[in-house]
Design a protein around this motif. Structure first.
Motif: not given
Lengths: 331, 333
Positions: B252, B298, B323-324, B326-332
């Motif tokens: 992540r 990112a 970033v990791a 808060t973002v649940k699905g795919d990351l940039p």
């Protein structure tokens, strides 16, 4: 295939002297009857454990040490017996990059000095030297500000890129890379490998890439040669040799090399037993037989020669046709 | 594996060294637990502080080799805070319950004494009779699978190969039945076939003796081979921690993701490798915000001002990234 480099029956024996009169008591057969060719524009990966003779082969190719026997030809011209004037011309066609970049630069001279040496020695016009250096620096993604620094002020990756730039300044045809990324961190290794592949495309370079890391060798090579105790064990296209090895030594090497993912933990493994034997007191027959899990009587008696098992894929093993098929390795 | 029992508990470990350019922070607020019986890998590139952390835990950073250093935080091991022990008390912990092996075993062995004697020395500390102690040496040489143990006991370190020396070191370390083995790049100096044998040995001993292993390495291959849980360090900070499958299948933190992508996995035709632009931050500078910010693709605004805390995003998976987190699905990418 149009070979740029042809190596045939190359031998290097080091003498071991002992006793009061320092008489020759035995020999180390560091390189023993090794033959291979490298086509123009290709990368041959040379793999082996310490003591296998892979670095000795590199030094013999550039004639940094003299061969005991055999021949090395570059563009058809003999390297091992070339006279000094001819040798100077041949040397311009080949470059080398070593494992430790800091040790291959003068620590008390600025980078500029190290980069100018090959051009000055070969009588280039002074006016053009700096332009050439700047152009080559740009090729390895470095800026001109590094020229006034000393080697210790550079990071390992920068130092290694300077070594590559220096080796390429004379526009050689062949570049020998002796463990060029072994001392570097993973992210820096990726930078150096990318630059090497870019330069190969840009200049049509031919590489002899020496490494003990199978993942790196798989990534850069077109063909791979495997050495063990001074002998070639297997040579062929990278996919064939590393994905479906025919020699038990290559199989052992591939199985010992750490996996790319924890999902491969349960894979079938052919582990080689014990330690490699001494180079002074080599086993009879096949050199691998004391460590080989498949050995038979013939292996202890007769030395196996390289045999072509598939087009371009050679292995030196009596039992190559009868070995259990190794599990294919995912990448 | 017993998840509830902790073999080692590192809390807010902070290490600073004195340099001519000011205090350099080698390790910053690092906290982690090593469970009983597990192999815990601490991974990172050179200069990330992984070895400093291990040396601090072993009490190997002192006034002589690092004058002016500062160590903060707590290291709990067997109900004691190792950082508050005196040198004498630490001597009782080292060897008896805490063992360490190093990258270059030749530096750790005395060239003037036979290998067997050096292991014997470690055993007689327990006030065992001489004959009994020598019997134990032979037993240990057998246990670490040295071929011809009788002859190896009489060899000097320089007469042994690299793999055998590392086995002698492991034997010496096992002499006093440690609860935790700290292995700092134990196979970096060895050939791959020998490395595979030493890793097998570490796995076998872990199972037989129920000890925990703290493995320090830069090699993701070794991690993939033997680690149970993995922590990734960058510039003195622990940036991600998860079980080994979590790190390899679902990294992540941007640094972990880029590091994974920079490993050569395929062939030349598969395209170029991912690289991480930029350099490590200067350890003597106090950097606000995230230490990976300058190299991170990112990054968002908050990264410049606030250092991300190590938070648990899924059970057992901790990440220090705004970033990791808060973002649940795919990351940039």
């Amino acid at each position: 295939m149009n070979p740029l480099v042809e190596v045939s029956h190359l031998e290097k024996h080091f003498e071991i002297r002992s006793g009061l009169w320092r008489t020759v008591s035995s020999h180390v057969r560091a390189v023993d009857d090794v033959s291979f060719a490298i086509a123009a524009g290709e990368t041959l990966g040379l793999v082996g454990e310490s003591g296998s003779g892979k670095s000795t082969v590199a030094r013999l190719l550039l004639r940094l040490i003299t061969a005991t026997g055999g021949s090395v030809r570059l563009e058809g011209r003999e390297v091992t017996t070339a006279r000094p004037a001819e040798m100077k011309a041949l040397r311009r066609k080949m470059g080398i990059v070593f494992q430790d970049p800091a040790a291959s630069m003068n620590p008390r001279a600025k980078i500029k000095w190290s980069l100018r040496r090959p051009l000055v020695t070969n009588g280039f016009e002074h006016a053009r030297i700096d332009d050439q250096i700047l152009a080559m620096l740009a090729k390895v993604n470095l800026g001109p500000e590094l020229l006034n620094r000393y080697p210790h002020q550079l990071s390992g990756g920068q130092q290694q890129r300077i070594s590559v730039a220096r080796a390429l300044l004379l526009r050689p045809r062949l570049l020998v890379l002796d463990e060029p990324t072994s001392a570097l961190d993973i992210s820096v290794q990726a930078q150096v490998l990318n630059i090497l592949l870019d330069l190969q495309e840009a200049f049509g370079l031919t590489y002899l890439f020496i490494s003990h890391d199978l993942n790196v060798v798989r990534y850069v090579s077109d063909r791979v040669a495997i050495m063990y105790l001074g002998k070639l064990m297997e040579i062929g296209p990278v996919e064939a040799v590393l994905q479906a090895p025919r020699h038990p030594y290559t199989q052992g090497l591939a199985a010992s090399s750490p996996p790319m993912s924890p999902h491969q933990r349960g894979r079938q493994r052919v582990l080689l037993a014990e330690q490699p034997p001494s180079l002074i007191d080599l086993p009879t027959g096949c050199r691998l037989h004391p460590r080989c899990p498949f050995r038979q009587t013939i292996c202890e008696e007769t030395r196996p020669e390289l045999r072509e098992l598939a087009p371009g894929h050679w292995a030196a093993c009596h039992l190559a046709e009868n070995l259990p098929a190794p599990q294919p390795r995912d990448t | 594996m017993d998840q509830t029992r902790r073999a080692l508990c590192v809390q807010h470990l902070d290490i600073q060294f004195s340099t001519p350019h000011g205090m350099a922070r080698a390790v910053q607020e690092v906290s982690f637990d090593i469970h009983a019986g597990e192999i815990y890998a601490l991974v990172g590139e050179s200069g990330c502080g992984k070895t400093s952390a291990a040396h601090a835990v072993m009490g190997l950073i002192n006034r002589i080799n690092a004058p002016g250093h500062r160590i903060g935080g707590r290291v709990l091991f067997e109900d004691k805070d190792l950082l508050s022990l005196t040198e004498e008390e630490m001597c009782h912990v080292r060897g008896r319950s805490l063992g360490m092996i190093f990258q270059n075993p030749l530096d750790a062995l005395n060239p003037l004494y036979r290998a067997g004697y050096q292991v014997y020395e470690a055993i007689v500390l327990d006030k065992i009779g001489k004959i009994e102690a020598w019997r134990r040496v032979a037993e240990l040489f057998n246990q670490v699978k040295l071929s011809d143990p009788e002859a190896r006991m009489r060899s000097y370190p320089q007469e042994l190969s690299g793999g055998m020396r590392q086995r002698v070191m492991i034997g010496m370390m096992l002499a006093r039945n440690p609860r935790l083995l700290i292995a700092d790049e134990p196979t970096t100096a060895l050939d791959v076939t020998i490395q595979a044998q030493v890793l097998e040995l570490i796995l076998a001993l872990r199972a037989a003796l129920e000890m925990s292993v703290w493995l320090i390495t830069h090699d993701f291959g070794i991690v993939a081979e033997i680690a149970d849980r993995v922590a990734v360090m960058y510039a003195g900070v622990l940036v991600e921690e998860a079980d080994v499958l979590g790190i390899f299948d679902n990294p992540r933190h941007p640094y972990t993701r880029m590091l994974m992508a920079s490993l050569p996995r395929g062939f030349k035709r598969d395209g170029r490798l991912r690289t991480i632009a930029g350099l490590l931050p200067d350890p003597t500078l106090e950097i606000p915000g995230c230490r990976f910010r300058d190299r991170c693709p990112a990054k968002i605004e908050v990264c410049a001002t606030q250092a991300p805390a190590l938070v648990e995003i899924t059970p057992g998976h901790r990440v220090a990234c705004h970033v990791a987190a808060t973002v649940k699905g795919d990351l940039p990418p």
